[in-house]
Design an enzyme around this catalytic site. Structure first.
Site, short mmCIF file in Angstrom:
data_model
loop_
_atom_site.label_atom_id
_atom_site.label_comp_id
_atom_site.label_asym_id
_atom_site.label_seq_id
_atom_site.Cartn_x
_atom_site.Cartn_y
_atom_site.Cartn_z
N LYS A 118 0.94 -1.13 -0.10
CA LYS A 118 -0.04 -0.04 -0.07
C LYS A 118 0.89 1.14 0.10
O LYS A 118 1.94 1.29 0.62
CB LYS A 118 -0.93 -0.12 1.30
CG LYS A 118 -1.88 1.09 1.25
CD LYS A 118 -2.77 0.82 2.46
CE LYS A 118 -3.94 1.82 2.60
NZ LYS A 118 -4.95 1.44 3.88
N SER A 143 -9.71 1.46 2.75
CA SER A 143 -8.79 2.42 1.89
C SER A 143 -7.73 1.43 1.15
O SER A 143 -7.17 2.11 0.12
CB SER A 143 -8.08 3.31 2.86
OG SER A 143 -7.31 2.88 3.81
N SER A 151 -10.12 -0.87 6.70
CA SER A 151 -9.40 -0.67 5.45
C SER A 151 -8.67 -1.95 5.09
O SER A 151 -8.24 -1.97 3.85
CB SER A 151 -8.37 0.44 5.45
OG SER A 151 -9.04 1.64 5.68
#
Length: 504
Positions: A80, A155, A179
């Site tokens: 990420k 996210s 997330s």
């Protein structure tokens, strides 16, 4: 030719170690998959092809010298884009950090690389992890590999989509309010949020420091356990004061029997507003699967869980406001030119560098921490946090894990949810776990009968009981596999894997 569509992370590592194929072949296969699928998927913000190939060659050279290549030898991994890695940019999907080059590597990233993993690139996300759909990325949205008109969740949407689409075998995400688990559910992959403190947060750009936790995505529970071994094996990280000694053999306990063990259910959660019939059917399936293997289902109560979202959206914005204050455009980040004063330059750099949701959460945090407001909201939110934590502690006296939905519905279409409060409700079943700091995992169950999209169940466990959590997740996976058959339940929207999966 090596195909990531057919091999798990553990199979890749074993094949590389045995010489069945090279780490370089695997890296090229991953990069080839990205070339073919990224034009439709947009899961990545940066593909580190040179770094991936160099790392793979180094792995093959170690093998040629007779050295141990590591438990993740040659496994393609994505990170990420809030995790630092030297040789890549770390932007948090924000214009504020556009083009910022990492000068150090996050501990979690470094531990996977030390275990032999191949770094393929940085994945898309909601800006600074503020969101549940990856729509707030400053650069582009990521599409759900099951249906390109729908969101992958957030996210950590890019990481979930990249794993679901077979671009990489493993990916790391961060989970502040759901997330990891929410995008894992919407993309039909396994996503684990470990107990707070299990995985080092050093080198991960902070959103909510008391809530954030790093965890892995994979298509199989076994691969998540493999990644967890690598993340915790070196012990606590001296660079992260919240890091705990959680060394355990997650793989060794993966097939622990669930017979005679207790699974808690919270009846009130299955009547929650917005929960679809498809998801309820999925939870019923997961319950049957566990009962068929001898687990006993008991009812438990979490009386304060209804207040979790309200408490979270006080605590998290306050921590975000504090953490993002450092991005002033002076030493690094977006900087407006031609301003008469430093104060004006800082104000404009922040106003134009941050997106709408990032500004909204910082403004909310500033208000909540202001004089006269703090005592009315922040202090009571922390009291609610204590109550929720105590609720979980009492519940785990009656059961080993708690079974509940991961998300209230399947993946929604882009632009379908425009009201921020409705978007926040996407995490209604995950937020309480971050508030308490316990572990949670999303496990795929199949496809919804009405939507044809992935449905998942969530398991939550007591603090530092993540090995037990994984064993229950594996039990669900075993039962679902038996019902679906091999190779079923894979993404279809990109046209590279045949459609399959039990309709729930």
């Amino acid at each position: 030719m090596v195909s990531l569509d057919e091999l798990s992370a553990r199979q890749i590592a074993a094949g590389v170690a045995a010489g069945d194929f090279s780490a370089l072949e695997v890296a090229k296969a991953s990069l080839s998959a990205l070339d073919a699928r990224e034009p439709q998927l947009h899961a990545f913000l940066q593909v580190s092809a040179g770094l991936a190939l160099d790392t793979a060659r180094a792995t093959d050279e170690r093998l040629a010298r007779g050295e141990e290549p590591g438990p993740l030898a040659g496994v393609p991994v994505a990170f990420k884009d809030n995790m630092h890695l030297v040789g890549t940019c770390t932007t948090c999907a924000s214009r504020m950090l556009g083009g910022y080059e990492s000068v150090f590597t996050a501990t979690c990233v470094g531990r996977l690389l030390a275990a032999g993993a191949t770094p393929v690139g940085k994945t898309n996300m909601d800006e600074f992890a503020f969101g549940s759909s990856t729509e707030s990325s400053a650069f582009h949205p990521t599409n759900n590999p099951w249906d390109l008109t729908r969101v992958p969740g957030g996210s950590s949407g890019g990481s979930a989509a990249a794993v679901a689409a077979g671009e990489v075998a493993l990916a790391l995400g961060s989970d502040t309010g759901g997330s990891i688990r929410q995008p894992a559910s919407l993309c039909g992959v396994v996503g684990l949020k470990p107990t707070y403190g299990t995985v080092s947060r050093y080198g991960v750009v902070a959103f909510g420091s008391s809530l954030d936790q790093v965890g892995p995505f994979a298509r199989r529970v076994e691969d998540v356990a493999l990644a967890m071994n690598a993340l915790v094996a070196p012990g606590p990280d001296p660079l992260d004061s919240t890091s705990q000694d959680c060394r355990a053999d997650f793989l060794g306990r993966l097939d622990d029997a669930v017979e005679g063990r207790r699974v808690g259910v919270v009846p009130a959660l299955l009547e929650a507003e917005g929960l679809t019939g498809e998801v309820k059917a999925g939870i019923a399936l997961a319950r049957r699967v566990l009962e068929d293997q001898g687990a006993k289902v008991v009812e438990v109560d979490l009386p304060n869980i209804a207040s979790a979202i309200a408490a979270y959206y006080v605590i998290a914005p306050c921590e975000a406001f504090s953490n993002l204050a450092r991005f002033d455009g002076v030493r690094y980040g977006h900087q407006e030119e031609g301003c008469a004063t430093l104060a004006r330059q800082t104000a404009l750099s922040r106003a134009r560098g941050f997106g709408r949701e990032a500004i909204r959460r910082q403004m909310l945090g500033a208000y909540l921490l202001s004089s006269g407001t703090y005592d009315r909201y922040y202090y009571p939110a922390q009291q609610v946090r204590t109550l929720i934590t105590q609720d979980y502690e009492r519940a785990y006296e009656q059961c080993d894990v708690i079974l509940m939905p991961a998300t209230p519905r399947t993946a929604f279409r882009f632009g379908e949810i425009s009201d921020p409060t409705q978007m926040y409700a996407s995490d209604m079943f995950t937020i309480s776990n971050n508030i308490a700091g316990n572990g949670g995992i999303s496990v795929p169950l199949g496809l919804g009968q009405e939507s044809g999209l992935p449905i998942s169940a969530q398991l939550q466990g007591p603090a530092f009981g993540d090995a037990t959590l994984l064993s229950f997740a594996r039990a669900i996976e075993r039962g679902v596999d038996a019902g679906l058959g091999p190779g079923k339940g894979a993404p279809v929207a990109l046209g590279f894997i045949g459609k399959g999966g039990e309709l729930l």
